[in-house]
Design a protein around this motif. Structure first.
Motif, mmCIF file in Angstrom:
data_model
loop_
_atom_site.group_PDB
_atom_site.id
_atom_site.type_symbol
_atom_site.label_atom_id
_atom_site.label_comp_id
_atom_site.label_asym_id
_atom_site.label_seq_id
_atom_site.Cartn_x
_atom_site.Cartn_y
_atom_site.Cartn_z
ATOM 1 N N ILE A 173 0.846 -1.167 0.120
ATOM 2 C CA ILE A 173 -0.067 0.278 0.004
ATOM 3 C C ILE A 173 0.902 1.112 -0.210
ATOM 4 O O ILE A 173 0.507 2.147 -1.085
ATOM 5 N N ILE A 174 2.341 1.157 0.980
ATOM 6 C CA ILE A 174 2.939 2.160 1.003
ATOM 7 C C ILE A 174 3.634 2.736 -0.636
ATOM 8 O O ILE A 174 3.481 3.988 -1.039
ATOM 9 N N ALA A 175 3.509 1.531 -1.185
ATOM 10 C CA ALA A 175 4.632 1.739 -2.497
ATOM 11 C C ALA A 175 3.670 2.015 -3.631
ATOM 12 O O ALA A 175 3.567 2.828 -4.462
ATOM 13 N N THR A 176 2.222 1.593 -3.827
ATOM 14 C CA THR A 176 1.080 2.004 -4.277
ATOM 15 C C THR A 176 1.103 3.799 -4.027
ATOM 16 O O THR A 176 0.718 4.759 -5.397
ATOM 17 N N ALA A 177 0.619 4.738 -2.617
ATOM 18 C CA ALA A 177 0.655 6.031 -2.773
ATOM 19 C C ALA A 177 1.784 6.149 -3.099
ATOM 20 O O ALA A 177 1.591 7.251 -3.834
ATOM 21 N N ARG A 182 3.503 10.354 -7.264
ATOM 22 C CA ARG A 182 4.186 10.544 -8.162
ATOM 23 C C ARG A 182 4.396 10.867 -9.844
ATOM 24 O O ARG A 182 4.483 11.640 -10.198
ATOM 25 N N LYS A 183 3.004 9.435 -9.718
ATOM 26 C CA LYS A 183 2.735 9.594 -11.775
ATOM 27 C C LYS A 183 1.328 10.209 -11.749
ATOM 28 O O LYS A 183 0.915 11.630 -12.878
ATOM 29 N N ARG A 184 0.432 10.547 -10.966
ATOM 30 C CA ARG A 184 -0.656 11.903 -10.865
ATOM 31 C C ARG A 184 -1.670 11.653 -12.153
ATOM 32 O O ARG A 184 -1.477 12.462 -12.792
ATOM 33 N N PRO A 185 -2.018 9.864 -11.879
ATOM 34 C CA PRO A 185 -3.326 10.141 -12.622
ATOM 35 C C PRO A 185 -4.448 11.061 -12.875
ATOM 36 O O PRO A 185 -4.223 11.711 -11.278
ATOM 37 N N ARG A 186 -5.293 10.479 -13.139
ATOM 38 C CA ARG A 186 -6.188 11.650 -12.859
ATOM 39 C C ARG A 186 -7.126 10.572 -11.843
ATOM 40 O O ARG A 186 -7.137 9.966 -11.752
ATOM 41 N N LEU A 187 -7.277 11.909 -11.456
ATOM 42 C CA LEU A 187 -8.011 11.830 -10.397
ATOM 43 C C LEU A 187 -7.351 11.047 -8.783
ATOM 44 O O LEU A 187 -7.699 9.859 -8.202
ATOM 45 N N PHE A 188 -6.378 11.048 -8.908
ATOM 46 C CA PHE A 188 -5.100 10.377 -8.700
ATOM 47 C C PHE A 188 -5.554 10.509 -6.370
ATOM 48 O O PHE A 188 -5.296 9.187 -5.984
ATOM 49 N N GLY A 189 -6.319 12.134 -6.149
ATOM 50 C CA GLY A 189 -7.050 11.794 -4.807
ATOM 51 C C GLY A 189 -7.917 10.967 -4.243
ATOM 52 O O GLY A 189 -8.030 9.596 -3.159
ATOM 53 N N VAL A 190 -8.471 10.613 -5.223
ATOM 54 C CA VAL A 190 -9.742 9.262 -5.581
ATOM 55 C C VAL A 190 -8.689 8.256 -4.815
ATOM 56 O O VAL A 190 -9.098 7.204 -4.293
ATOM 57 N N TRP A 191 -8.232 7.877 -6.118
ATOM 58 C CA TRP A 191 -7.372 6.368 -6.879
ATOM 59 C C TRP A 191 -6.365 6.699 -5.150
ATOM 60 O O TRP A 191 -6.055 5.953 -4.838
ATOM 61 N N LEU A 192 -5.736 7.900 -4.596
ATOM 62 C CA LEU A 192 -4.574 8.006 -2.768
ATOM 63 C C LEU A 192 -6.346 7.419 -1.956
ATOM 64 O O LEU A 192 -5.167 6.531 -1.296
ATOM 65 N N ALA A 193 -6.966 7.557 -1.862
ATOM 66 C CA ALA A 193 -7.431 7.325 -0.894
ATOM 67 C C ALA A 193 -8.497 5.283 -0.893
ATOM 68 O O ALA A 193 -8.150 5.222 -0.837
ATOM 69 N N ALA A 194 -8.193 5.441 -2.602
ATOM 70 C CA ALA A 194 -8.758 3.861 -2.868
ATOM 71 C C ALA A 194 -7.878 3.220 -2.501
ATOM 72 O O ALA A 194 -8.092 1.422 -2.269
ATOM 73 N N GLN A 258 -4.579 7.824 -20.329
ATOM 74 C CA GLN A 258 -5.487 8.854 -20.737
ATOM 75 C C GLN A 258 -5.451 10.034 -19.521
ATOM 76 O O GLN A 258 -5.366 11.241 -20.178
ATOM 77 N N LYS A 259 -3.571 10.391 -19.059
ATOM 78 C CA LYS A 259 -3.517 11.578 -18.443
ATOM 79 C C LYS A 259 -2.901 12.237 -19.212
ATOM 80 O O LYS A 259 -2.881 13.189 -19.209
ATOM 81 N N LEU A 260 -2.111 11.405 -20.018
ATOM 82 C CA LEU A 260 -1.188 11.852 -21.495
ATOM 83 C C LEU A 260 -2.149 12.226 -22.799
ATOM 84 O O LEU A 260 -1.811 13.129 -22.791
ATOM 85 N N MET A 261 -3.519 11.512 -22.903
ATOM 86 C CA MET A 261 -4.190 12.000 -23.592
ATOM 87 C C MET A 261 -5.301 13.699 -23.423
ATOM 88 O O MET A 261 -5.462 13.716 -24.637
ATOM 89 N N THR A 262 -5.083 13.728 -21.788
ATOM 90 C CA THR A 262 -5.923 15.201 -21.612
ATOM 91 C C THR A 262 -5.265 16.409 -21.395
ATOM 92 O O THR A 262 -4.013 16.273 -21.873
ATOM 93 N N PRO A 263 -6.178 17.024 -22.225
ATOM 94 C CA PRO A 263 -5.107 18.145 -22.718
ATOM 95 C C PRO A 263 -4.700 19.238 -21.746
ATOM 96 O O PRO A 263 -5.914 18.975 -20.914
ATOM 97 N N LYS A 264 -4.419 19.523 -21.735
ATOM 98 C CA LYS A 264 -3.555 20.822 -20.449
ATOM 99 C C LYS A 264 -4.224 21.912 -20.671
ATOM 100 O O LYS A 264 -4.023 22.269 -22.392
#
Length: 265
Positions: A173-177, A182-194, A258-264
């Motif tokens: 879990i620590i390694a996943t967090a 570091r990578k900050r995917p889309r909705l990374f806060g939700v994934w951090l809680a998940a 998906q993160k790379l495809m999302t326009p900044k």
């Protein structure tokens, strides 16, 4: 300190608390002395000793003797005993008539004859200090026989396997967090809680008999896999899977693409 470092630190602290048991950090020398004095007085049937430890004028001698008689009937003398502080709460009150401190503690007492739960309320102020109220009940939380880190010699291979699995789960879990931050995917806060979410399955053994086994499951945070047996002959087996972290790693490549495809913006 970077945000990722703070999260890792918090996860590590929670992990250490899970290993050692947060209740073990609860200490009170003042209340420890009171419960020992109370037990020794009961063993000697010394009502005067307990009455002298009471807060000044909180009860009359007649009221105390009536309460003591009920307690004395429940207590079975035992020179050998162990105590465990289950909970403690201290608060300070500030009033116009003066300041005072109230401390309430609950102890489990294990003797050769019987187990007890003792609850103390201790008060101290300008008038004096002492036991403000006490209560004794038969029965206490059962003693852990095997299945924990503190019962290493008594643990079976299966019990150690579950404990090791728990340790590895928390490292996972620590390694996943760390990876999520570091990578900050889309909705990374939700994934951090998940990533902190477990799917836990449990078996409650009330007694060693098929008719007294209960099975269940739930989704929760910070659960610990273990098979613990207690002095009552019962036990509890919990198998917790870090399902949130597993799902993240299964979808990680897709999330990052998906993160790379999302326009900044």
């Amino acid at each position: 300190m970077r945000r990722s470092g703070i999260v890792v630190l918090l996860l590590s602290v929670l992990f250490c608390c899970s290993l050692s048991g947060c209740a073990d950090f609860i200490k009170s020398e003042e209340m420890d002395k009171e419960v020992v004095n109370f037990i020794e007085a009961l063993n000697e049937d010394d009502a005067d000793r307990i009455f002298q430890s009471m807060y000044p004028d909180v009860v009359t001698r007649e009221e105390f003797d009536e309460s003591y008689e009920a307690v004395r009937k429940l207590w079975e003398k035992s020179d050998e005993y162990t105590t465990k502080l289950n909970s403690i709460n201290t608060r300070k009150n500030y009033t116009q008539s003066g300041d005072f401190r109230i401390c309430q503690a609950q102890y489990y007492v294990y003797t050769q004859a019987q187990d007890y739960t003792i609850t103390f309320t201790y008060r101290s102020d300008d008038t004096g200090d002492g036991v403000y109220q006490f209560n004794l009940n038969v029965g206490a939380e059962p003693v852990l026989i095997s299945g924990g880190f503190t019962t290493a010699r008594e643990n079976s291979a299966f019990q150690w396997g579950l404990l090791v699995f728990s340790v590895l789960s928390y490292f996972f879990i620590i390694a996943t967090a760390v990876d999520i931050l570091r990578k900050r995917p889309r909705l990374f806060g939700v994934w951090l809680a998940a990533s902190l979410t477990f799917l836990a399955f449990w078996i409650q053994i009330v007694q060693i008999a098929p008719a007294n086994i209960r099975v269940g499951g739930n989704v929760c945070w910070f659960v610990f896999s273990a098979f613990k047996m207690y002095s009552t002959g019962g036990g509890r087996c919990v198998f917790a899977i870090p399902v949130g972290a597993i799902v993240y790693w299964c979808l990680r490549r897709k999330l990052l693409s998906q993160k790379l495809m999302t326009p900044k913006r």
